[in-house]
Design an enzyme around this catalytic site. Structure first.
Site, PDB file in Angstrom:
ATOM      1  CG  HIS A 125      12.579   8.066   3.598  1.00  0.00           C
ATOM      2  ND1 HIS A 125      13.079   9.315   3.339  1.00  0.00           N
ATOM      3  CD2 HIS A 125      11.530   7.895   2.767  1.00  0.00           C
ATOM      4  CE1 HIS A 125      12.343   9.877   2.375  1.00  0.00           C
ATOM      5  NE2 HIS A 125      11.408   9.032   2.019  1.00  0.00           N
ATOM      6  CD  GLU A 184      11.599   8.233  -3.163  1.00  0.00           C
ATOM      7  OE1 GLU A 184      12.352   7.811  -2.279  1.00  0.00           O
ATOM      8  OE2 GLU A 184      10.930   7.505  -3.891  1.00  0.00           O
ATOM      9  NE  ARG A 195      14.827  12.706  -1.904  1.00  0.00           N
ATOM     10  CZ  ARG A 195      14.774  11.390  -1.739  1.00  0.00           C
ATOM     11  NH1 ARG A 195      15.555  10.609  -2.457  1.00  0.00           N
ATOM     12  NH2 ARG A 195      13.949  10.852  -0.866  1.00  0.00           N
ATOM     13  NE  ARG A 221      11.739   5.702  -0.465  1.00  0.00           N
ATOM     14  CZ  ARG A 221      10.488   5.644  -0.064  1.00  0.00           C
ATOM     15  NH1 ARG A 221      10.106   4.679   0.740  1.00  0.00           N
ATOM     16  NH2 ARG A 221       9.620   6.538  -0.450  1.00  0.00           N
ATOM     17  CG  HIS A 228      10.718   4.795   5.313  1.00  0.00           C
ATOM     18  ND1 HIS A 228       9.813   5.609   5.966  1.00  0.00           N
ATOM     19  CD2 HIS A 228      10.265   4.691   4.032  1.00  0.00           C
ATOM     20  CE1 HIS A 228       8.872   5.974   5.121  1.00  0.00           C
ATOM     21  NE2 HIS A 228       9.109   5.422   3.952  1.00  0.00           N
ATOM     22  CG  HIS A 229       8.623  -0.381   3.915  1.00  0.00           C
ATOM     23  ND1 HIS A 229       7.328   0.103   3.840  1.00  0.00           N
ATOM     24  CD2 HIS A 229       8.555  -1.672   3.522  1.00  0.00           C
ATOM     25  CE1 HIS A 229       6.530  -0.854   3.416  1.00  0.00           C
ATOM     26  NE2 HIS A 229       7.244  -1.933   3.213  1.00  0.00           N
ATOM     27  NE  ARG A 250       7.891   0.962   1.063  1.00  0.00           N
ATOM     28  CZ  ARG A 250       7.711   2.281   0.918  1.00  0.00           C
ATOM     29  NH1 ARG A 250       7.268   2.775  -0.226  1.00  0.00           N
ATOM     30  NH2 ARG A 250       7.990   3.097   1.902  1.00  0.00           N
TER      31      ARG A 250
END
Ligand code: ADP
Length: 590
Positions: free
Chosen positions: A385, A398, A401, A422, A525-526, A565
């Protein structure tokens, strides 16, 4: 109601959480002149928690910490609140402040300890000299227990809770196993929203969008590595998932942009509240209302198989080894973003990165399913991220932003379209001097997005009345930063970003002081990879066949997000596929 909690939680239930009053000194003894260990009385101490003040009230007798109550209403629901609820009982039990904090809630745990320390010190107690009490009851041997359910759901994050609610609504006997002391997993930390297309909410707001565009954006964002059948399933079922959330009391009635999306489709709670804690709160209440068995502090360790079919799970708590027989198993154990050893096996260059993940995200479901022949896909696809505050690992959603914030480097200049995917934004940040950047926004943006309040309360924002002052605080040249803001505001007005071609999140300029900056860099992050599933959330084996009775949903699965993602798709994933996994298990049981 048959709810099973591990010992710790039982202790907590018995603890009084009455609001504390004013300090009332009921001194009856003075340790200076007697053999008493403490000056008996009731003492109060405060400390700064994650979301505000934490107040501890400590009751001492001559020789014992009799009771501790802690009030910290502003701690994050289901994370910090668990520290507030569980630590006081532990401290009384152990007669010391030096107890293990709640993993994943470090700030709140430390604050509870600090508040209790302050109270004790006001009673003249040397906290460092407190010796942990021996456990009163003799260590008992672990017991064994066998339980029977229609379906066992492993993991109490968003996907697991969604599945369990749907299963119970269909009349099935279901249990959720959760290895942590609280529900929520990574889901509770989701601060953005949920992507969905062709929803009634979008229609009401006059937003034009399509399932097809949602599919395209997800594929493009994922570098076309995604399994398009899964993506289509996600997009096609997304509007219905929003309706379902509304039907259970969790309407997502605002819609915003998220990175990588052509249209506004990121649905979030009214007022811009963080979507994760909002949903986990509603789901938890629903579990209660539906009388669904939840076993906290209970870790699934092994899938039980019979003739190629999943027939249950072995699990363990501190006190008990469980054999849980079930006709179907749903894996909802989340990803492996908190397991550095596992993710660096696939991506060695991520060693040393901070992670935004909850501590339970260790990939257990992937390991358990692989052991029974499941196929893994895209394991090397791990997303960082871009905007993570590095000292606290707090992720700046996010949505900030999306609402119009910009990123500037240490020279005070923008360097990218802030709403690119990302991976691209993360790469751009890492290329800046010092490998970090600042996310900059104004008061009007803060007012539109309540998720920002927690960043401010947590002390990670720098705030100033003017841009020039803000520049001074972050050691950026003030004329350059002022010029950057002025150029950006003109771009917003003209709806044209000549520098970086940004086209989204440009509805509002940044002209309302005070101004804010948060220093950020990427964090793990993911984990996009995981168990291969088909569109029915059935787990596939390495031969390309379905593993009977085994279903999976959420971050434990791979293929939906491809190589990247896009923001808002994790929540869509857990709700859509959590429901599909339940529906498939229901069918399977018929
Ligand atoms: P998702 O978004 O896919 O629902 P989450 O991270 O929100 O994923 O939730 C996954 C949950 O599964 C976490 O709460 C985590 O603690 C839990 N979990 C992970 N491994 C196990 C395990 N072996 N046994 C029980 N629960 C587990």
């Amino acid at each position: 109601m048959k709810k099973i909690f591990a010992l710790l939680m039982i202790a907590v239930m018995t603890l009084s959480l009455a609001a504390c009053g004013k300090t009332k000194d009921e001194t009856t003894t003075n340790p200076e002149t007697t053999n008493a260990k403490f000056k008996a009385g009731t003492y109060e101490g405060t400390a700064k928690g994650f979301g505000g003040d934490i107040v501890a009230t400590v009751k001492l007798s001559d020789d014992k910490i009799e009771d501790i109550t802690v009030v910290g209403d502003s701690e994050t629901e289901n994370i910090g609140s668990v520290a507030v609820e569980t630590l006081p009982a532990l401290m009384v039990q152990k007669q010391t402040v030096d107890v293990d904090g709640v993993s994943g809630a470090t700030v709140s745990s430390d604050a509870v300890k600090a508040a209790v320390t302050n109270a004790l010190e006001s009673a003249g107690v040397d906290v460092s000299a407190l010796v942990p009490a021996e456990a009163e009851e003799a260590e008992t041997a672990k017991t064994e227990e066998t339980l029977d359910y229609d379906v066992v759901v492993i993991g109490g994050g968003g996907a697991g809770m969604t599945s369990a609610i749907e299963l119970k609504n269909a009349g099935l006997n279901v249990v959720i196993l959760e290895k942590m002391p609280m529900l929520g997993g990574n889901s509770v930390k989701a601060t953005g929203g949920m992507n969905a297309a062709e929803t009634k909410v979008q229609e009401k707001l006059g937003i034009k969008d399509s399932v097809e565009q949602f599919v395209q954006d997800t594929m493009t964002g994922g570098h076309n590595l995604n399994n398009i059948d899964l993506v289509r399933t996600l997009a096609e079922n997304s509007a219905d998932a929003i309706d379902w959330l509304e039907s259970i009391g969790a309407p997502l009635s605002e819609v915003t942009f998220s990175g990588g999306a052509t249209n506004k489709r990121c649905h979030r709670p009214e007022g811009g509240a963080a979507v994760g804690s909002y949903l986990v709160d509603v789901f938890s209440k629903d579990l209660d209302k539906l009388d669904i068995d939840v076993m906290l502090n209970t870790k699934a360790t092994e899938l039980m198989m019979d003739n190629g079919k999943a027939v249950g799970v072995k699990a363990e708590s501190d006190s008990t080894d469980y054999t849980i027989n079930a006709k179907a198993v749903i894996l909802a154990t989340g990803g492996f973003g908190a397991n550095e050893e596992l993710y660096t096996k696939y991506r060695p260059e991520l060693a040393g990165y901070v992670t935004t993940n909850a501590p339970g995200a260790t990939g257990d479901g992937i390991v358990m399913a692989e052991a029974v022949g499941a196929n893994l896909v895209d394991m090397e696809q791990i997303q960082t991220h871009p905007t993570v505050e590095q000292t606290t690992s707090i992720m700046i959603t996010e949505g900030v932003r999306g609402e119009g914030a910009i990123l500037v480097n240490q020279s005070g200049k923008r360097f990218t379209d802030e709403l690119l995917t990302r991976d691209v934004v993360s790469d751009a940040i890492v290329k800046q001097e010092g490998n970090y950047a600042y996310i900059v926004f104004d008061q009007a943006l803060r007012d539109r997005l309540s998720a920002i309040d927690s960043y401010v309360e947590n002390g990670i924002t720098v705030q100033a009345d003017t841009i020039e002052e803000l520049a001074g605080l972050i050691n950026v040249d003030s004329a350059t930063l002022a010029e950057t803001l002025s150029t950006w505001n003109k771009a917003v007005e003209a709806k044209k970003d000549a520098e970086f071609d940004r086209t989204t999140g440009m509805d509002y300029d940044l002209t309302t002081g005070p101004y804010y900056a948060i220093k950020i860099a990427p964090g793990v992050h993911h984990t996009m990879g995981g168990l291969e599933i088909d569109t029915q959330a059935e787990v596939m084996n390495t031969e390309g066949n379905v593993i009977s009775g085994l279903f999976a949903a959420g971050e434990v699965t791979g293929g939906i997000h491809g190589g990247n993602r896009i923001g808002g798709n994790a929540v869509a994933d857990i709700v859509v596929f959590g429901r599909i996994a339940a529906a498939s298990a229901i069918d399977y049981l018929k």
